[in-house]
Design an enzyme around this catalytic site. Sequence first.
Site, PDB file in Angstrom:
ATOM      1  N   LYS A 158      -5.762   5.411  14.772  1.00 24.87           N
ATOM      2  CA  LYS A 158      -5.577   3.997  14.403  1.00 24.87           C
ATOM      3  C   LYS A 158      -4.195   3.775  13.777  1.00 24.87           C
ATOM      4  O   LYS A 158      -3.519   2.785  14.036  1.00 24.87           O
ATOM      5  CB  LYS A 158      -6.685   3.612  13.427  1.00 24.87           C
ATOM      6  CG  LYS A 158      -6.502   2.330  12.678  1.00 24.87           C
ATOM      7  CD  LYS A 158      -7.094   1.184  13.438  1.00 24.87           C
ATOM      8  CE  LYS A 158      -6.721  -0.155  12.860  1.00 24.87           C
ATOM      9  NZ  LYS A 158      -6.830  -0.229  11.414  1.00 24.87           N
TER      10      LYS A 158
ATOM     11  N   GLN B 115       1.731   6.764  11.333  1.00 22.04           N
ATOM     12  CA  GLN B 115       1.467   7.555  10.124  1.00 22.04           C
ATOM     13  C   GLN B 115       1.239   9.017  10.506  1.00 22.04           C
ATOM     14  O   GLN B 115       1.799   9.930   9.896  1.00 22.04           O
ATOM     15  CB  GLN B 115       0.240   6.984   9.416  1.00 22.04           C
ATOM     16  CG  GLN B 115      -0.441   7.925   8.447  1.00 22.04           C
ATOM     17  CD  GLN B 115      -1.587   7.254   7.708  1.00 22.04           C
ATOM     18  OE1 GLN B 115      -1.358   6.528   6.764  1.00 22.04           O
ATOM     19  NE2 GLN B 115      -2.810   7.487   8.134  1.00 22.04           N
TER      20      GLN B 115
ATOM     21  N   SER C 127     -11.639  -1.515  10.648  1.00 21.30           N
ATOM     22  CA  SER C 127     -10.623  -1.484   9.598  1.00 21.30           C
ATOM     23  C   SER C 127     -11.226  -2.069   8.333  1.00 21.30           C
ATOM     24  O   SER C 127     -12.029  -3.011   8.412  1.00 21.30           O
ATOM     25  CB  SER C 127      -9.417  -2.337  10.025  1.00 21.30           C
ATOM     26  OG  SER C 127      -8.622  -2.651   8.897  1.00 21.30           O
TER      27      SER C 127
ATOM     28  N   GLY D  71      -6.554   9.289  11.377  1.00 22.71           N
ATOM     29  CA  GLY D  71      -6.969   8.531  12.549  1.00 22.71           C
ATOM     30  C   GLY D  71      -5.809   8.121  13.447  1.00 22.71           C
ATOM     31  O   GLY D  71      -4.715   7.825  12.968  1.00 22.71           O
TER      32      GLY D  71
ATOM     33  N   MET E  27      -8.418   5.214   1.658  1.00 24.28           N
ATOM     34  CA  MET E  27      -8.294   4.220   0.587  1.00 24.28           C
ATOM     35  C   MET E  27      -9.663   3.588   0.299  1.00 24.28           C
ATOM     36  O   MET E  27      -9.747   2.526  -0.306  1.00 24.28           O
ATOM     37  CB  MET E  27      -7.270   3.153   0.965  1.00 24.28           C
ATOM     38  CG  MET E  27      -5.872   3.750   1.146  1.00 24.28           C
ATOM     39  SD  MET E  27      -4.539   2.600   0.835  1.00 24.28           S
ATOM     40  CE  MET E  27      -4.850   1.368   2.076  1.00 24.28           C
ATOM     41  N   GLY E  28     -10.718   4.243   0.767  1.00 26.92           N
ATOM     42  CA  GLY E  28     -12.070   3.761   0.459  1.00 26.92           C
ATOM     43  C   GLY E  28     -12.471   2.569   1.304  1.00 26.92           C
ATOM     44  O   GLY E  28     -11.856   2.284   2.326  1.00 26.92           O
TER      45      GLY E  28
ATOM     46  N   GLN F  32       2.177   2.207  -1.327  1.00 25.86           N
ATOM     47  CA  GLN F  32       2.340   1.861   0.088  1.00 25.86           C
ATOM     48  C   GLN F  32       2.117   0.375   0.356  1.00 25.86           C
ATOM     49  O   GLN F  32       2.052  -0.042   1.502  1.00 25.86           O
ATOM     50  CB  GLN F  32       1.438   2.732   0.965  1.00 25.86           C
ATOM     51  CG  GLN F  32      -0.037   2.456   0.843  1.00 25.86           C
ATOM     52  CD  GLN F  32      -0.854   3.477   1.607  1.00 25.86           C
ATOM     53  OE1 GLN F  32      -0.945   4.633   1.210  1.00 25.86           O
ATOM     54  NE2 GLN F  32      -1.463   3.070   2.712  1.00 25.86           N
TER      55      GLN F  32
ATOM     56  N   HIS G   9     -13.732   6.008   9.246  1.00 29.04           N
ATOM     57  CA  HIS G   9     -13.539   7.057   8.232  1.00 29.04           C
ATOM     58  C   HIS G   9     -14.585   8.164   8.393  1.00 29.04           C
ATOM     59  O   HIS G   9     -14.271   9.345   8.313  1.00 29.04           O
ATOM     60  CB  HIS G   9     -13.697   6.474   6.823  1.00 29.04           C
ATOM     61  CG  HIS G   9     -12.704   5.415   6.453  1.00 29.04           C
ATOM     62  ND1 HIS G   9     -13.057   4.105   6.268  1.00 29.04           N
ATOM     63  CD2 HIS G   9     -11.373   5.481   6.221  1.00 29.04           C
ATOM     64  CE1 HIS G   9     -11.986   3.407   5.927  1.00 29.04           C
ATOM     65  NE2 HIS G   9     -10.957   4.208   5.897  1.00 29.04           N
TER      66      HIS G   9
HETATM   67  P1  AMP Z   1      -7.354   3.986   5.240  1.00 29.40           P
HETATM   68  O1  AMP Z   1      -8.521   4.071   4.319  1.00 29.40           O
HETATM   69  O2  AMP Z   1      -7.232   2.680   5.944  1.00 29.40           O
HETATM   70  O3  AMP Z   1      -6.076   4.459   4.590  1.00 29.40           O
HETATM   71  O4  AMP Z   1      -7.639   5.019   6.402  1.00 29.40           O
HETATM   72  C1  AMP Z   1      -7.945   6.355   6.130  1.00 29.40           C
HETATM   73  C2  AMP Z   1      -7.945   7.120   7.424  1.00 29.40           C
HETATM   74  O5  AMP Z   1      -8.910   6.561   8.306  1.00 29.40           O
HETATM   75  C3  AMP Z   1      -6.612   7.070   8.155  1.00 29.40           C
HETATM   76  O6  AMP Z   1      -6.328   8.350   8.693  1.00 29.40           O
HETATM   77  C4  AMP Z   1      -6.866   6.058   9.251  1.00 29.40           C
HETATM   78  O7  AMP Z   1      -6.061   6.265  10.394  1.00 29.40           O
HETATM   79  C5  AMP Z   1      -8.325   6.324   9.564  1.00 29.40           C
HETATM   80  N1  AMP Z   1      -8.943   5.175  10.234  1.00 29.40           N
HETATM   81  C6  AMP Z   1      -8.887   3.881   9.868  1.00 29.40           C
HETATM   82  N2  AMP Z   1      -9.537   3.106  10.756  1.00 29.40           N
HETATM   83  C7  AMP Z   1     -10.024   3.941  11.707  1.00 29.40           C
HETATM   84  C8  AMP Z   1     -10.786   3.744  12.912  1.00 29.40           C
HETATM   85  N3  AMP Z   1     -11.180   2.536  13.302  1.00 29.40           N
HETATM   86  N4  AMP Z   1     -11.095   4.838  13.645  1.00 29.40           N
HETATM   87  C9  AMP Z   1     -10.696   6.081  13.246  1.00 29.40           C
HETATM   88  N5  AMP Z   1      -9.989   6.325  12.137  1.00 29.40           N
HETATM   89  C10 AMP Z   1      -9.651   5.268  11.375  1.00 29.40           C
END
Ligand code: AMP
Length: 282
Positions: A149, A153, A185, A147, A30-31, A61, A37
């Site tokens: 994290k 999911q 995050s 991730g 989601m950028g 979501q 990421h």
């Molecule tokens: P998001 O942009 O928050 O939707 O996350 C995109 C991807 O990055 C998802 O697969 C998350 O699980 C992963 N992600 C987010 N935070 C972390 C982190 N601290 N370490 C590793 N992967 C992450």
Amino acid sequence: MDIFSEIDPIRSFIKEKKADGKTIGFVPTMGSLHEGHLSLMKLAKEKADEVIVSIYVNPEQFGPNEDFEEYPRELESDLKKCEELGISAIFTPTDEIMYGYSQYLRIEIDELNRYIDGGSRPGFFEGILLVVNKLFNIIEPDYAVFGQKDIQQFIILQQMVTEFNHGVELVMGPIIRANDGLALSSRNAYLNEEERQKAPSLYRSLQYIEKQVVGGVDQPKLLLEHQKSELEAKGLEIDYLNIFARKTLTPVETLTKNEQYIIAGAIWVGETRLIDNILIEF
Ligand code: AMP
């Protein structure tokens, strides 16, 4: 690095790469990209010849009272980070392109979203399945990296891939943390200085629980109650803090050997909801 916002052009781009015998890795995001990421993109590069990253804040979501409007959007610096990593292409569609019709189908989830984040955020995982299902059909990757994290999911998406016969291998990347243990995050950007100082308490609690469980505590109820009180005493509000079976994503009362468990928590630090987890097997 090519940047696509429409479906047909990115499909043609990928078709060409595949015709040249290249494998495709995919990292949906989601950028507002951080080192977490980027670590997934590096993993994808190890697995595949060409890596595609999607940057799309998926409205489906977010619940009605959640932070869709405030969610950080930093496309320009995101593109720079991807370019520096050698990403082949970015897919950054508009809502119109992703959901430009008045009605659409949804994927229902039976059991796997009853607890953890699914228990607190109705419709959250249905929204994720909808968008990832669409993205998989557009990109048709060989590998997709997510991730730990967001471990629930990952597990639900793995089930979708298996049940719906998507021809993609899912890869799980480890949680990348700040020096003090806080899981990176995009939402950490919401924290003020005082909140940022308190935020790593969640991970410390999870680590303490892990240590006790590995040390032989097999009935964690009191341990969990105690850790919740400690967090509350620091002014943090607890959404959940519990141990779940990895297979079923349901809470466990008694731990047994040779099983995998997830120690997971979600807390509110002021207005910001943070999640974290530790995966254990013993
Ligand atoms: P998001 O942009 O928050 O939707 O996350 C995109 C991807 O990055 C998802 O697969 C998350 O699980 C992963 N992600 C987010 N935070 C972390 C982190 N601290 N370490 C590793 N992967 C992450």
